[in-house]
Each structure stands twice: as C-alpha cells, then as structure tokens.
Design a protein around this motif. Structure first.
Motif, short mmCIF file in Angstrom:
data_model
loop_
_atom_site.label_atom_id
_atom_site.label_comp_id
_atom_site.label_asym_id
_atom_site.label_seq_id
_atom_site.Cartn_x
_atom_site.Cartn_y
_atom_site.Cartn_z
N THR A 170 0.88 -1.18 0.00
CA THR A 170 0.00 0.00 0.00
C THR A 170 0.91 1.22 0.00
O THR A 170 2.12 1.11 -0.14
CB THR A 170 -0.93 0.01 1.24
OG1 THR A 170 -0.12 0.04 2.40
CG2 THR A 170 -1.86 -1.16 1.26
N ASP A 171 0.38 2.37 0.21
CA ASP A 171 1.16 3.62 0.19
C ASP A 171 2.27 3.58 1.22
O ASP A 171 2.03 3.71 2.42
CB ASP A 171 0.26 4.84 0.46
CG ASP A 171 -0.60 5.19 -0.74
OD1 ASP A 171 -0.18 4.85 -1.85
OD2 ASP A 171 -1.67 5.78 -0.52
N GLY A 172 3.50 3.35 0.79
CA GLY A 172 4.67 3.43 1.65
C GLY A 172 4.90 2.22 2.55
O GLY A 172 5.79 2.24 3.39
N LEU A 173 4.11 1.16 2.43
CA LEU A 173 4.28 -0.04 3.29
C LEU A 173 4.86 -1.17 2.45
O LEU A 173 4.17 -1.77 1.63
CB LEU A 173 2.94 -0.46 3.89
CG LEU A 173 2.96 -1.65 4.86
CD1 LEU A 173 3.78 -1.31 6.10
CD2 LEU A 173 1.57 -2.04 5.24
N PRO A 174 6.16 -1.45 2.61
CA PRO A 174 6.75 -2.54 1.84
C PRO A 174 6.27 -3.91 2.32
O PRO A 174 5.85 -4.08 3.48
CB PRO A 174 8.26 -2.38 2.06
CG PRO A 174 8.43 -1.41 3.15
CD PRO A 174 7.13 -0.73 3.41
N ALA A 175 6.36 -4.89 1.47
CA ALA A 175 5.90 -6.25 1.79
C ALA A 175 6.72 -6.86 2.92
O ALA A 175 6.19 -7.58 3.77
CB ALA A 175 5.96 -7.14 0.56
N GLY A 176 8.02 -6.58 2.97
CA GLY A 176 8.88 -7.11 4.04
C GLY A 176 8.45 -6.62 5.41
O GLY A 176 8.43 -7.39 6.38
N LEU A 177 8.10 -5.35 5.51
CA LEU A 177 7.65 -4.81 6.79
C LEU A 177 6.30 -5.40 7.18
O LEU A 177 6.06 -5.72 8.36
CB LEU A 177 7.57 -3.29 6.72
CG LEU A 177 7.13 -2.57 8.00
CD1 LEU A 177 8.10 -2.88 9.14
CD2 LEU A 177 7.03 -1.07 7.78
N LEU A 178 5.43 -5.58 6.20
CA LEU A 178 4.12 -6.19 6.48
C LEU A 178 4.30 -7.62 6.99
O LEU A 178 3.66 -8.03 7.97
CB LEU A 178 3.25 -6.17 5.23
CG LEU A 178 1.85 -6.78 5.39
CD1 LEU A 178 1.03 -5.95 6.37
CD2 LEU A 178 1.15 -6.86 4.06
N LEU A 179 5.17 -8.40 6.32
CA LEU A 179 5.42 -9.77 6.77
C LEU A 179 6.08 -9.80 8.16
O LEU A 179 5.81 -10.68 8.97
CB LEU A 179 6.29 -10.51 5.77
CG LEU A 179 5.64 -10.83 4.43
CD1 LEU A 179 6.65 -11.46 3.48
CD2 LEU A 179 4.45 -11.74 4.63
N ALA A 180 6.92 -8.81 8.45
CA ALA A 180 7.53 -8.74 9.79
C ALA A 180 6.49 -8.42 10.85
O ALA A 180 6.53 -8.97 11.96
CB ALA A 180 8.65 -7.71 9.80
N LEU A 181 5.56 -7.54 10.52
CA LEU A 181 4.50 -7.20 11.48
C LEU A 181 3.53 -8.36 11.70
O LEU A 181 2.94 -8.48 12.76
CB LEU A 181 3.74 -5.95 11.02
CG LEU A 181 4.54 -4.65 11.03
CD1 LEU A 181 3.73 -3.51 10.43
CD2 LEU A 181 4.96 -4.31 12.46
N ILE A 182 3.38 -9.20 10.69
CA ILE A 182 2.49 -10.36 10.82
C ILE A 182 3.12 -11.43 11.71
O ILE A 182 2.42 -12.31 12.22
CB ILE A 182 2.12 -10.90 9.42
CG1 ILE A 182 1.26 -9.88 8.69
CG2 ILE A 182 1.39 -12.23 9.50
CD1 ILE A 182 0.92 -10.27 7.27
#
Length: 165
Positions: A107-119
């Motif tokens: 999404t706007d400014g949210l990389p996939a790596g950070l999303l997977l880390a937050l999950i």
C-alpha cells in the motif's frame, strides 16, 4: 633377663573365663551369634517371603495410555513449533532470496517485508493458541485419565498391602 612372653590375650572371653570356649560363640551382650564353624549345625532357613498377588490389570508404567499421551504431546509441540518457526523461516528465506519482492510496496509506503515482519507477532499468538487448543482438547484429557488410573492403582495397592498383613 628378658620378660616372658604370654601369647594369651589380655582380655577375658566371658565372666571369669580366661580361655575361649570353642564350638559356641562368646556372648558379648546384645550382639547376635553367628555360625562360624563348619561343624556347627546349620540353622534352618526362615519361611519364604509371602508371594504378592499379581494385579488383574497391567501396571501403570506399561499402560498404552502413556504412549498415547507421549504421542499427543509430541504432536502438540511439533504443531506449535512448526507454526511459529516455519513462518519465521519463510520470512528469512524471502528476505535473502527475494529482496525485490520484500521491497515492493503493498500500500502507500508499506513494503511487503515490513508487512510480513508485522504479521510475525499474530502468527506467534496463533502458535500459542494452537498449543493451548491441542492441550485442552487432546493432551489434558489423556493426562487426567492417567492420573485417575494412578490414584485408583495406588488405593488398590494400599488396600492389598493392608490385607496381606
């Protein structure tokens, strides 16, 4: 002149007796007498120990429920561990092998790596929830059943010991 040597011991063997009486043990108060000479008649053996009655059921250590409990607990550990570590290992592999994917934006400014880390945190909570669920559903009932059988066995053993006396 040298003093004479007396080979007899300086102590007494019995009240007023200065020589040992062979064939019997000297009495020394409360100590038991032992057969020490081959010409003494052997004492008859005591009665054999009472035979224990074999239980009608197998002992608890050989019970198949213990194998089932060990298997259920092993699967419980594997499911929870593989859930948490499997996701973390997938995250590490994607970080090393697919840097293009990990840096792509979801999404706007949210990389996939950070999303997977937050999950990662909800996945860890999921692993804990799976561990608790399998414990309540499979492992705890087996452990309770084995505990009750052990209590019954212990009561039965103390009851049998009371009857044998």
């Amino acid at each position: 002149m040298s003093p004479s040597f007396d080979p007899s011991p300086p102590y007494q063997y019995g009240p007023g007796d200065t020589s040992p009486s062979y064939g019997t043990s000297p009495s020394y108060g409360t100590s038991p007498s032992y057969d020490t000479y081959p010409w003494q008649t052997p004492t008859p053996p005591g009665p054999p120990p009472p035979r224990h009655r074999t239980p009608d059921h197998p002992p608890l250590g050989h019970h198949s429920d213990l194998r089932i409990l060990r298997t259920a607990y092993r699967w419980q550990r594997r499911v929870a561990t593989l859930t948490a570590l499997g996701y973390f290992t997938l995250f590490l592999i994607l970080s090393a092998a697919a840097p293009g994917f990990m840096s792509s934006t979801v999404t706007d400014g949210l990389p996939a790596g950070l999303l997977l880390a937050l999950i990662q945190l909800p996945v860890t909570w999921l692993a804990i929830g799976l561990y608790e669920h399998t414990a309540r559903r499979y492992v705890d009932p087996l452990a309770d059943r084995i505990r009750k059988l052990a209590e019954v066995d212990a009561k039965r053993e103390t009851g049998n010991r009371g009857l044998r006396r």
